[in-house]
Motif scaffolding. Sequence first.
Motif, PDB file in Angstrom:
ATOM      1  N   GLU A   1      -4.601  -3.096   7.542  1.00 13.80           N
ATOM      2  CA  GLU A   1      -5.857  -3.484   8.190  1.00 13.80           C
ATOM      3  C   GLU A   1      -5.910  -3.057   9.657  1.00 13.80           C
ATOM      4  OE1 GLU A   1      -5.175  -6.551   4.883  1.00 13.80           O
ATOM      5  OE2 GLU A   1      -3.963  -5.387   6.292  1.00 13.80           O
ATOM      6  N   HIS A   2      -4.755  -2.904  10.296  1.00 11.28           N
ATOM      7  CA  HIS A   2      -4.737  -2.552  11.714  1.00 11.28           C
ATOM      8  C   HIS A   2      -5.021  -1.075  11.969  1.00 11.28           C
ATOM      9  CE1 HIS A   2      -3.486  -6.547  12.323  1.00 11.28           C
ATOM     10  NE2 HIS A   2      -2.183  -6.381  12.385  1.00 11.28           N
ATOM     11  N   TYR A   3      -4.928  -0.261  10.948  1.00 10.08           N
ATOM     12  CA  TYR A   3      -5.108   1.176  11.157  1.00 10.08           C
ATOM     13  C   TYR A   3      -6.512   1.518  11.653  1.00 10.08           C
ATOM     14  CZ  TYR A   3      -0.596   2.948   9.572  1.00 10.08           C
ATOM     15  OH  TYR A   3       0.744   3.268   9.497  1.00 10.08           O
TER      16      TYR A   3
ATOM     17  N   VAL B   1       0.827  -1.205   0.000  1.00  6.14           N
ATOM     18  CA  VAL B   1       0.000   0.000   0.000  1.00  6.14           C
ATOM     19  C   VAL B   1       0.862   1.256   0.000  1.00  6.14           C
ATOM     20  CG1 VAL B   1      -1.710   1.306   1.330  1.00  6.14           C
ATOM     21  CG2 VAL B   1      -1.878  -1.188   1.168  1.00  6.14           C
ATOM     22  N   SER B   2       1.944   1.244   0.779  1.00  7.28           N
ATOM     23  CA  SER B   2       2.792   2.431   0.903  1.00  7.28           C
ATOM     24  C   SER B   2       4.208   2.014   1.250  1.00  7.28           C
ATOM     25  CB  SER B   2       2.240   3.358   1.990  1.00  7.28           C
ATOM     26  OG  SER B   2       3.016   4.538   2.106  1.00  7.28           O
ATOM     27  N   VAL B   3       5.178   2.771   0.724  1.00  6.56           N
ATOM     28  CA  VAL B   3       6.585   2.629   1.093  1.00  6.56           C
ATOM     29  C   VAL B   3       6.952   3.871   1.897  1.00  6.56           C
ATOM     30  CG1 VAL B   3       8.951   2.361   0.279  1.00  6.56           C
ATOM     31  CG2 VAL B   3       7.058   1.341  -1.015  1.00  6.56           C
ATOM     32  N   ASN B   4       7.534   3.650   3.086  1.00 11.05           N
ATOM     33  CA  ASN B   4       7.768   4.751   4.018  1.00 11.05           C
ATOM     34  C   ASN B   4       9.218   4.736   4.493  1.00 11.05           C
ATOM     35  OD1 ASN B   4       4.733   4.988   4.148  1.00 11.05           O
ATOM     36  ND2 ASN B   4       4.992   3.029   5.208  1.00 11.05           N
TER      37      ASN B   4
ATOM     38  N   PRO C   1       5.546   8.462   3.705  1.00 13.58           N
ATOM     39  CA  PRO C   1       5.373   7.788   2.412  1.00 13.58           C
ATOM     40  C   PRO C   1       6.180   8.467   1.310  1.00 13.58           C
ATOM     41  CG  PRO C   1       3.250   8.105   3.491  1.00 13.58           C
ATOM     42  CD  PRO C   1       4.253   8.911   4.262  1.00 13.58           C
ATOM     43  N   VAL C   2       6.716   7.659   0.406  1.00 17.43           N
ATOM     44  CA  VAL C   2       7.461   8.173  -0.742  1.00 17.43           C
ATOM     45  C   VAL C   2       6.883   7.565  -2.016  1.00 17.43           C
ATOM     46  CG1 VAL C   2       9.617   8.710   0.440  1.00 17.43           C
ATOM     47  CG2 VAL C   2       9.215   6.377  -0.341  1.00 17.43           C
TER      48      VAL C   2
ATOM     49  N   PRO D   1      -1.135   8.758   9.412  1.00 21.38           N
ATOM     50  CA  PRO D   1      -0.816   8.510   7.999  1.00 21.38           C
ATOM     51  C   PRO D   1      -0.095   7.181   7.871  1.00 21.38           C
ATOM     52  CG  PRO D   1       0.800   9.975   8.942  1.00 21.38           C
ATOM     53  CD  PRO D   1      -0.234   9.738  10.022  1.00 21.38           C
ATOM     54  N   TRP D   2      -0.022   6.648   6.657  1.00 17.83           N
ATOM     55  CA  TRP D   2       0.776   5.437   6.457  1.00 17.83           C
ATOM     56  C   TRP D   2       2.196   5.699   6.963  1.00 17.83           C
ATOM     57  CZ3 TRP D   2      -2.975   2.492   6.119  1.00 17.83           C
ATOM     58  CH2 TRP D   2      -3.937   2.502   5.134  1.00 17.83           C
TER      59      TRP D   2
END
Length: 215
Positions: free
Chosen positions: A65-67, A4-7, A29-30, A80-81
């Motif tokens: 899913e845990h957010y 979903v996201s790379v951070n 996130p990037v 945020p992610w």
Amino acid sequence: MKLVSVNVGLPRDVIWLGKVVRTSIWKSPVEGRIRVSTLNLDGDRQSDLSVHGGLDKAVYAYPSEHYAFWRGQLGDADLPWGAFGENFTTEGLLEGQLQVGDRLRVGSAEFTVTQPRMPCFKLGIRFDSPGMVKRFLQSKRTGFYLEVLREGEVGAGDPIEHGRSQEIGVTIADIVNLYTSDSENQELLRRATELPALPDGWKEYFRRRLWNADA
């Protein structure tokens, strides 16, 4: 299953309980393709290498899913992610399904699932709450660490290919349960000590639990 996201994030100094603490818990996130190397991602660096990073903790992944759970628990907290310090925010990979030793392919990189995250006090810094460390562990929503098997590039939206381990079949959730609430499960303890992909520190910890039980 997808990424979903790379951070990523670099170390920063913050004041916590009157002391200066260096931490990399803040991730952002990037976009675009991000290079994954053996020890970390481009633009990311761990602060305290005595407890963070290394081959078996090169990348930290946390289920998106845990957010929803944490938004319910933390009220108005900004989430945020990357809020939990994860490099990868994932979809479709949960602790109760992933086994230690499972392999993941994301983009052109490949990984092995190694262990759950045991939170340190810096998670409390991130949420300005010392009690967050205990809440995080009690929730059993720990996320998981990855070892890099093949370097490559990844990006948000990449599908995740999941290859089942040929090992004994101990999930990330099993390891967390052994640590928190199922510490007397002798059979599971023995199986955990035989996992090639589980880091030696965990296996030694579980061996001691077995020895103490047999004493």
